[in-house]
Design an enzyme around this catalytic site. Structure first.
Site, PDB file in Angstrom:
ATOM      1  N   LYS A 118       3.168  -2.691  -7.409  1.00  0.00           N
ATOM      2  CA  LYS A 118       4.581  -2.577  -7.787  1.00  0.00           C
ATOM      3  C   LYS A 118       5.511  -3.253  -6.779  1.00  0.00           C
ATOM      4  CE  LYS A 118       7.882  -0.756 -10.348  1.00  0.00           C
ATOM      5  NZ  LYS A 118       8.108  -1.401 -11.645  1.00  0.00           N
TER       6      LYS A 118
ATOM      7  N   TRP B  77      -3.758  -1.956  -1.470  1.00  0.00           N
ATOM      8  CA  TRP B  77      -3.778  -3.240  -2.175  1.00  0.00           C
ATOM      9  C   TRP B  77      -4.212  -4.240  -1.116  1.00  0.00           C
ATOM     10  CZ3 TRP B  77      -1.379  -8.090  -1.911  1.00  0.00           C
ATOM     11  CH2 TRP B  77      -1.488  -8.883  -3.059  1.00  0.00           C
TER      12      TRP B  77
ATOM     13  N   ASN C 125       0.825   0.456   6.068  1.00  0.00           N
ATOM     14  CA  ASN C 125       1.276  -0.384   4.958  1.00  0.00           C
ATOM     15  C   ASN C 125       1.993  -1.571   5.572  1.00  0.00           C
ATOM     16  OD1 ASN C 125       2.337  -1.442   2.551  1.00  0.00           O
ATOM     17  ND2 ASN C 125       4.171  -0.166   2.704  1.00  0.00           N
ATOM     18  N   GLY C 126       1.522  -2.788   5.270  1.00  0.00           N
ATOM     19  CA  GLY C 126       2.167  -3.980   5.812  1.00  0.00           C
ATOM     20  C   GLY C 126       1.132  -5.009   6.219  1.00  0.00           C
TER      21      GLY C 126
ATOM     22  N   LYS D  64       5.996 -10.466 -19.114  1.00  0.00           N
ATOM     23  CA  LYS D  64       5.592  -9.099 -19.467  1.00  0.00           C
ATOM     24  C   LYS D  64       4.238  -9.126 -20.158  1.00  0.00           C
ATOM     25  CE  LYS D  64       7.503  -7.105 -17.950  1.00  0.00           C
ATOM     26  NZ  LYS D  64       8.399  -6.814 -16.925  1.00  0.00           N
TER      27      LYS D  64
ATOM     28  N   GLU E  32       1.230 -10.190 -17.743  1.00  0.00           N
ATOM     29  CA  GLU E  32       0.853  -9.288 -16.649  1.00  0.00           C
ATOM     30  C   GLU E  32       0.119  -8.049 -17.122  1.00  0.00           C
ATOM     31  OE1 GLU E  32       5.276  -7.441 -15.631  1.00  0.00           O
ATOM     32  OE2 GLU E  32       3.796  -7.422 -14.051  1.00  0.00           O
TER      33      GLU E  32
ATOM     34  N   GLU F 187      11.048 -13.735 -19.557  1.00  0.00           N
ATOM     35  CA  GLU F 187      10.676 -12.349 -19.273  1.00  0.00           C
ATOM     36  C   GLU F 187       9.630 -11.850 -20.282  1.00  0.00           C
ATOM     37  OE1 GLU F 187      10.829 -10.462 -16.928  1.00  0.00           O
ATOM     38  OE2 GLU F 187      10.626  -8.425 -17.678  1.00  0.00           O
TER      39      GLU F 187
ATOM     40  N   ARG G 198       1.578   1.462  -5.925  1.00  0.00           N
ATOM     41  CA  ARG G 198       1.791   0.486  -4.861  1.00  0.00           C
ATOM     42  C   ARG G 198       0.529  -0.305  -4.526  1.00  0.00           C
ATOM     43  NH1 ARG G 198       6.467   1.617  -2.092  1.00  0.00           N
ATOM     44  NH2 ARG G 198       5.738   0.403  -0.318  1.00  0.00           N
TER      45      ARG G 198
ATOM     46  N   CYS H 297       0.868  -1.163   0.000  1.00  0.00           N
ATOM     47  CA  CYS H 297       0.000   0.000   0.000  1.00  0.00           C
ATOM     48  C   CYS H 297       0.910   1.219   0.000  1.00  0.00           C
ATOM     49  CB  CYS H 297      -0.864   0.029   1.255  1.00  0.00           C
ATOM     50  SG  CYS H 297      -1.875  -1.442   1.428  1.00  0.00           S
TER      51      CYS H 297
ATOM     52  N   HIS I  97       7.553 -32.187 -25.448  1.00  0.00           N
ATOM     53  CA  HIS I  97       7.368 -33.066 -24.286  1.00  0.00           C
ATOM     54  C   HIS I  97       6.053 -32.782 -23.565  1.00  0.00           C
ATOM     55  CE1 HIS I  97      11.281 -34.859 -24.773  1.00  0.00           C
ATOM     56  NE2 HIS I  97      11.785 -33.647 -24.931  1.00  0.00           N
TER      57      HIS I  97
HETATM   58  O1  M6R Z   1      10.977  -4.972  -6.683  1.00  0.00           O
HETATM   59  P1  M6R Z   1      11.391  -6.337  -7.145  1.00  0.00           P
HETATM   60  O2  M6R Z   1      12.314  -6.280  -8.309  1.00  0.00           O
HETATM   61  O3  M6R Z   1      11.941  -7.182  -6.057  1.00  0.00           O
HETATM   62  O4  M6R Z   1      10.049  -7.010  -7.658  1.00  0.00           O
HETATM   63  C1  M6R Z   1      10.038  -8.336  -8.101  1.00  0.00           C
HETATM   64  C2  M6R Z   1       8.782  -8.638  -8.855  1.00  0.00           C
HETATM   65  O5  M6R Z   1       7.660  -8.393  -8.052  1.00  0.00           O
HETATM   66  C3  M6R Z   1       8.660  -7.800 -10.143  1.00  0.00           C
HETATM   67  O6  M6R Z   1       9.753  -7.982 -10.979  1.00  0.00           O
HETATM   68  C4  M6R Z   1       7.364  -8.187 -10.890  1.00  0.00           C
HETATM   69  O7  M6R Z   1       7.451  -9.467 -11.381  1.00  0.00           O
HETATM   70  C5  M6R Z   1       7.107  -7.177 -12.017  1.00  0.00           C
HETATM   71  N1  M6R Z   1       5.754  -6.749 -11.974  1.00  0.00           N
HETATM   72  C6  M6R Z   1       7.329  -7.723 -13.358  1.00  0.00           C
HETATM   73  O8  M6R Z   1       7.104  -6.763 -14.352  1.00  0.00           O
END
Ligand code: M6R
Length: 609
Positions: A604, A79, A105-106, A486, A489, A482, A27, A2, A505
């Site tokens: 994020k 969140w 936040n937490g 991308k 998400e 990756e 966040r 959050c 396989h």
């Molecule tokens: O802040 P971080 O790099 O530790 O975050 C790790 C993942 O949460 C982050 O890379 C997430 O997978 C991204 N949304 C991918 O785009």
């Protein structure tokens, strides 16, 4: 997960807090709320939905001649973890007597026990959140000294928290404390701030204090004091933030993600500069004695993990040292075989990811030295790791990481090259050659960005696919991971990445008409292999998007589309492939009209487990 902000000063707190929340919305964005100390005590408005819903509510209050206003206030963007997104579960929370208001936040791990205790004493809870216990407990403890109360509450809480607290008896005072979640304190000429992240206050000040765990900040309009939990005063030094507000603005781009993709040539140049010349990163790298290690363990989450998978290929090729890559969420519980001869590398944009923090602590408990690659200065991982090098990506706002990922790759390459030299696996001339090639990457990235139109056009034809698979071999497989993450998400299209040789396989049974397979091809000696994988899926009805610098294919048949990348050594090709993959995902999502910067269900910084 959050974002919190608080302000005490000579300006009206409402626009200041709303503006700060906009910078923190990355966040978490399922509900938002604000509390100000108004003429008659706390005025609180909180709403399920994006921040804009809260703003609309505030505007309608204004129209009804009941505007919210005050010089002290706290705000929150959520969140949800405990309790669905709803008005009542939104923050700020107050105790039943409306004497103390809190943003959190937490996660409070012992909230059930605290709740039960307070309920037995007659306290009635109104929300399903863990956070409400903080406000209720504070009211329970409060007997006239809010600072002592916050310390007592903190002593009773288990879990993670960054808290902003207002008390009905203190119209000019804001109290904050944190444990395992970030909190900065901003000092400006019109008042003082607490916030989860720097962009929230940058419009007002570039002077910030980073709060450490269990330090208490006490803010008035004109002064800030810090204490430990024994209430002894602490001296802290403000740090100057060198990046500007522009980094936290879209700058004319429709989305932060596109802006951040376009920033990559500069980010790479800055990151390379800091690691190969005489920047801070260079000094840290020079201090790591790689010769004492017989194994490298890389651990991270999400895209940062994918950067680790790429790095495994690079380290093993250049350094001939054994490298393992583990998801931090697995590593932390697996009783990993590591010791003082293992270098554990943690990769994290935010430096606050709960699983990566736990993995770091696990590594330390086993005496393994830790090296962090982090973007956010002052973050928990940056502070706690034995060594830390920083990606020079600046603030990354879009939930989908782009520029921070590219900067992580660059640092991992440079690390591998330096280690290879130190281990005697490459000669000085070879080291120099590799570094020169790294230095050429930003221009090659620009070349791809200059051809953005053709990727945009192709992506616009791909929005109807139900499934998109990504394949590659060797390091192309690593970067395919990756590409797939991308895409899924931000576009919500089902997607998986496979090593090309693995398709037959099992996964190939999913390939049918209306499947797209993205094949990465940057290895000349594996070209024929990946092309035969491509033919196999084409003969089952799939279309293939080829990305790489391998020989151009005949696109006449309409079965192939080829995004041709500039020439580069195989081990560095992920830095170029990823640009095409990011743009492809971005434009698929943009053509679907999705909320690219804030994809559903995500946030994020994943500061909860
Ligand atoms: O802040 P971080 O790099 O530790 O975050 C790790 C993942 O949460 C982050 O890379 C997430 O997978 C991204 N949304 C991918 O785009």
């Amino acid at each position: 997960m959050c974002g919190i902000i608080g302000y005490v000063g000579d300006k009206d707190a409402v626009p200041v807090i709303i503006d700060g929340l906009k910078k923190l919305e990355y966040r978490g964005y399922d509900s938002a709320g604000i509390a100000v100390y108004g003429k008659n005590g706390f005025d609180i408005v909180k709403q399920k939905g994006r921040l804009v819903v809260l703003e609309e509510r505030l505007s309608s209050l204004m129209r009804e001649n009941k505007p919210l206003s005050g010089h002290l206030g706290i705000g929150h963007t959520r969140w949800a973890t405990h309790g669905e997104p709803s008005d009542i579960n939104s923050h700020p929370h107050t105790g039943s007597k409306n004497r103390i208001a809190v943003v959190h936040n937490g996660i409070i791990e012992n909230y059930k026990q605290i709740k039960e205790r307070l309920e037995n004493r007659g306290v009635t809870f109104v929300s399903q959140t863990d956070s409400e216990v903080i406000a209720q407990l504070a009211e329970h403890y409060y007997s006239g000294d809010i600072i002592d109360t916050v310390i007592k509450v903190s002593n009773a809480l288990e879990g993670s928290y960054a808290l902003g607290v207002m008390c009905i008896d203190e119209p000019d005072l804001l109290v904050a404390i944190k444990k395992d979640n970030p909190l900065i304190i901003g000092k400006s000429n019109h008042g003082n701030f607490i916030a989860s992240d720097v962009p929230a206050v940058l419009k007002h000040t570039n002077q910030v204090y980073y709060l450490n765990d269990r330090e208490v900040a006490v803010l008035h309009e004109k002064d800030i004091q810090f204490f430990n939990t024994d209430r002894e005063p602490l001296q802290k030094k403000a740090e100057t933030i060198t990046w500007s507000m522009d980094s936290a603005e879209k700058d004319g781009y429709p989305h932060f993600m596109l802006k951040e993709i376009m920033e990559q040539p500069k980010v790479l140049r800055d990151t390379i500069q800091s690691a190969v010349t005489d920047g801070e990163n260079r000094k840290v790298l020079d201090n790591i004695d790689i010769i004492r290690f017989d194994k490298i363990m890389i651990t991270a989450c999400g895209s940062a993990y994918n950067a680790g998978v790429v790095a495994k290929y690079v380290f093993e090729k250049l350094c001939r040292i054994s490298v393992e890559v583990e998801l931090a969420s697995e590593f932390r519980y697996k009783d990993a075989v590591i010791n003082e001869k293992t270098l554990v590398i943690l990769v994290s944009q935010s430096g606050e990811t709960a699983d990566t923090i736990a993995a770091m602590r696990e590594a330390k408990s086993k005496s393994a030295p830790t090296l962090a690659i982090v973007n956010v200065v002052g973050s928990a991982i940056a502070k706690e790791a034995d060594y830390c090098i920083f990606t020079a990506a600046g603030p990354e706002i879009a939930v989908a990481t782009t520029k921070a990922f590219s900067a992580q790759l660059i640092l991992l390459y440079i690390l591998a090259i330096r280690f290879a030299r130190r281990l005697g696996k490459i000669q000085p001339e070879e080291e120099q050659k590799q570094i020169e090639e790294i230095k050429s990457l930003p221009d090659k990235v620009s070349e791809i960005l200059d051809r953005i139109g053709s990727i945009q056009m192709y992506a616009s034809t791909c929005i109807g696919y139900k499934s998109i698979f990504f394949i590659g071999r060797n390091i192309d497989y690593a970067i395919a991971l990756e590409g797939s993450l991308k895409l899924k998400e931000i576009s919500y299209i089902h997607s998986e990445a496979y090593a090309g040789g693995e398709l037959k396989h099992g996964t190939i049974s999913l390939v049918e008409e209306n499947t797209l397979v993205v094949a990465l091809s940057n290895y000349y000696y594996l070209y024929n292999k990946i092309m035969s994988n491509a033919e196999q899926v084409i003969s089952r009805g799939a279309k293939v998007l080829l990305i790489g610098n391998c020989p151009k294919v005949d696109q006449e048949s309409g079965k192939f589309y080829h995004i041709v990348l500039p020439q580069v050594s195989e081990i560095f090709s992920p830095s170029l492939s990823v640009i095409a993959l990011q743009l492809f995902s971005y434009y698929v999502a943009a053509n679907k009209g999705l909320d690219i910067d804030k994809p559903r269900n995500l946030a994020k910084s994943v500061t909860v487990e």
